[in-house]
Scaffold this motif. Structure first.
Motif, mmCIF file in Angstrom:
data_model
loop_
_atom_site.group_PDB
_atom_site.id
_atom_site.type_symbol
_atom_site.label_atom_id
_atom_site.label_comp_id
_atom_site.label_asym_id
_atom_site.label_seq_id
_atom_site.Cartn_x
_atom_site.Cartn_y
_atom_site.Cartn_z
ATOM 1 N N ALA A 1 6.884 11.710 36.539
ATOM 2 C CA ALA A 1 6.960 10.517 37.387
ATOM 3 C C ALA A 1 5.580 9.954 37.664
ATOM 4 N N GLU A 2 4.605 10.829 37.863
ATOM 5 C CA GLU A 2 3.233 10.367 38.118
ATOM 6 C C GLU A 2 2.658 9.638 36.913
ATOM 7 N N GLU A 3 3.191 9.935 35.744
ATOM 8 C CA GLU A 3 2.752 9.252 34.523
ATOM 9 C C GLU A 3 3.537 7.965 34.281
ATOM 10 N N GLY A 4 4.443 7.633 35.192
ATOM 11 C CA GLY A 4 5.192 6.391 35.077
ATOM 12 C C GLY A 4 6.508 6.504 34.335
ATOM 13 N N ASP A 5 7.018 7.717 34.146
ATOM 14 C CA ASP A 5 8.278 7.920 33.434
ATOM 15 C C ASP A 5 9.438 7.481 34.331
ATOM 16 N N GLY A 6 10.096 6.392 33.952
ATOM 17 C CA GLY A 6 11.196 5.864 34.749
ATOM 18 C C GLY A 6 12.380 6.807 34.835
ATOM 19 N N ASP A 7 12.658 7.542 33.762
ATOM 20 C CA ASP A 7 13.773 8.492 33.786
ATOM 21 C C ASP A 7 13.515 9.609 34.788
ATOM 22 N N ALA A 8 12.259 10.045 34.875
ATOM 23 C CA ALA A 8 11.910 11.100 35.836
ATOM 24 C C ALA A 8 12.063 10.603 37.265
ATOM 25 N N LEU A 9 11.665 9.365 37.517
ATOM 26 C CA LEU A 9 11.831 8.791 38.851
ATOM 27 C C LEU A 9 13.315 8.713 39.228
ATOM 28 N N GLU A 10 14.132 8.295 38.270
ATOM 29 C CA GLU A 10 15.562 8.226 38.544
ATOM 30 C C GLU A 10 16.136 9.619 38.807
#
Length: 355
Positions: A196-205
């Motif tokens: 998520a810290e790298e900007g991965d949208g799937d991880a944020l979701e």
């Protein structure tokens, strides 16, 4: 008029936090119970004696190994719910209950044992205060005394369990099992946070679905729709709340009645305290170390720091406010005041976006 005046006084930072808590709870609930102040002194004294007795056994064992006097202390803030439960039971009987005291000894030592075990397993010895022969212990001696302390308390807990029905141990072990199962998810949540810290949208979701909005497959009996709708309720129940649900279960299994409203107040207050005190204080370190908490999660999910700050406050306050409401329903002003104290002791100004 009196409640408005109490609210005004509670907001004065020059007053002691304990007094602010009493006034703040009165302002919210309209209840000012002088007996709660006496009750607090009473349960504090009982709990202190229980802890002193357990630590005396640690000092005796360590002193024998080092052939020198050992002074031992350990941060025991996790026993607050046991003190509140003992106070609740005292109020129900309006007199001392030796059976409640005996069960509280087991509960206190079991809580300390679990906390010590985690500290030793993680090589976190800062909370162990040790002097050997009058001098501050070396790191090696502090580590050894910490190990002896955990072993000693664990043995005492085993002996104490034998005094009660097997159902008391079963309530405790179920809570520990749920908590430990949650801990096994930590590597997964750390990986999600890193992505998520790298900007991965799937991880944020995934953080939203699996961490913030996760639901119970089998909801705890104590929780209604309101509790199950709180943000982070599943993960924080598994993380810390279940231990105190288990504590209440131990009292009930020992034949000591505890109302559902009191149980809810304790579990929600402790989850609120974890977020409002520990997770806020540890925010910077948790971000550096990749530790997902409700606080770090909000700063990953929000587009702006101010939005994250507002959501952290909203989440913590929702737990604490509901805990106070349940404490009032349970006729436990002591728990309501303790929850108000938790709120007054917070430092949200530590977070980005607070100004």
């Amino acid at each position: 008029m009196l409640r408005a005046s109490a609210a005004w006084l509670a907001a004065r930072d020059d007053l002691p936090t304990a007094l602010q808590a009493v006034l703040g709870y009165y302002a919210d609930s309209g209840l000012f119970d002088y007996r709660s102040l006496r009750l607090k002194r009473r349960v504090d004294g009982v709990a202190e004696a229980l802890v002193d007795d357990a630590f005396a056994a640690v000092e005796e064992r360590a002193g024998a190994e080092f052939d020198a006097p050992v002074d031992f202390a350990y941060d025991t803030k996790l026993i607050l719910p046991a003190k509140l439960t003992l106070g609740y039971l005292y109020r129900r009987a309006d007199c001392a209950d030796d059976h409640a005291d005996r069960l509280t000894r087991l509960v206190v030592e079991a809580l300390v044992d679990g906390d010590m075990r985690d500290a030793v397993n993680d090589a976190e010895y800062d909370d162990f205060e040790v002097r050997v022969g009058g001098a501050v212990a070396t790191d090696d001696r502090r580590r050894r005394v910490a190990e002896l302390a955990q072993e000693t308390i664990e043995e005492r807990v085993g002996t104490l369990f034998a005094e009660f029905p097997d159902s008391v141990r079963a309530a405790y072990e179920r809570a520990v099992e749920v908590s430990e199962r949650h801990q096994t998810q930590d590597p997964h949540f750390r990986r999600l946070m890193a992505r998520a810290e790298e900007g991965d949208g799937d991880a944020l979701e995934a953080i939203r679905v699996e961490y913030r909005d996760a639901d119970f497959a089998d909801p705890p009996d104590a929780f209604g729709e309101t509790e199950r709708g709180l943000p982070y309720i599943k993960t924080q129940y598994d993380r810390v709340g279940v231990i105190y649900e288990g504590m209440v279960g131990m009292y009930r299994a020992a034949g000591l009645p505890v109302s559902p409203a009191f149980e809810r107040s304790i579990v929600l207050a402790i989850i609120g305290a974890q977020v409002w005190l520990d997770d806020i204080e540890d925010y910077a370190a948790d971000m550096r170390e990749g530790q997902l908490t409700p606080v770090t999660a909000e700063y990953l999910l929000a587009e702006r720091d101010r939005r994250a700050y507002d959501r952290v406050l909203g989440a913590a306050n929702s737990y604490l406010d509901l805990a106070k409401a349940h404490a009032t329903t349970a006729d436990s002003a002591l728990t309501g005041i303790a929850t108000e104290y938790i709120y007054r002791d917070g430092e949200p100004e530590l977070l980005p976006g607070s100004h």
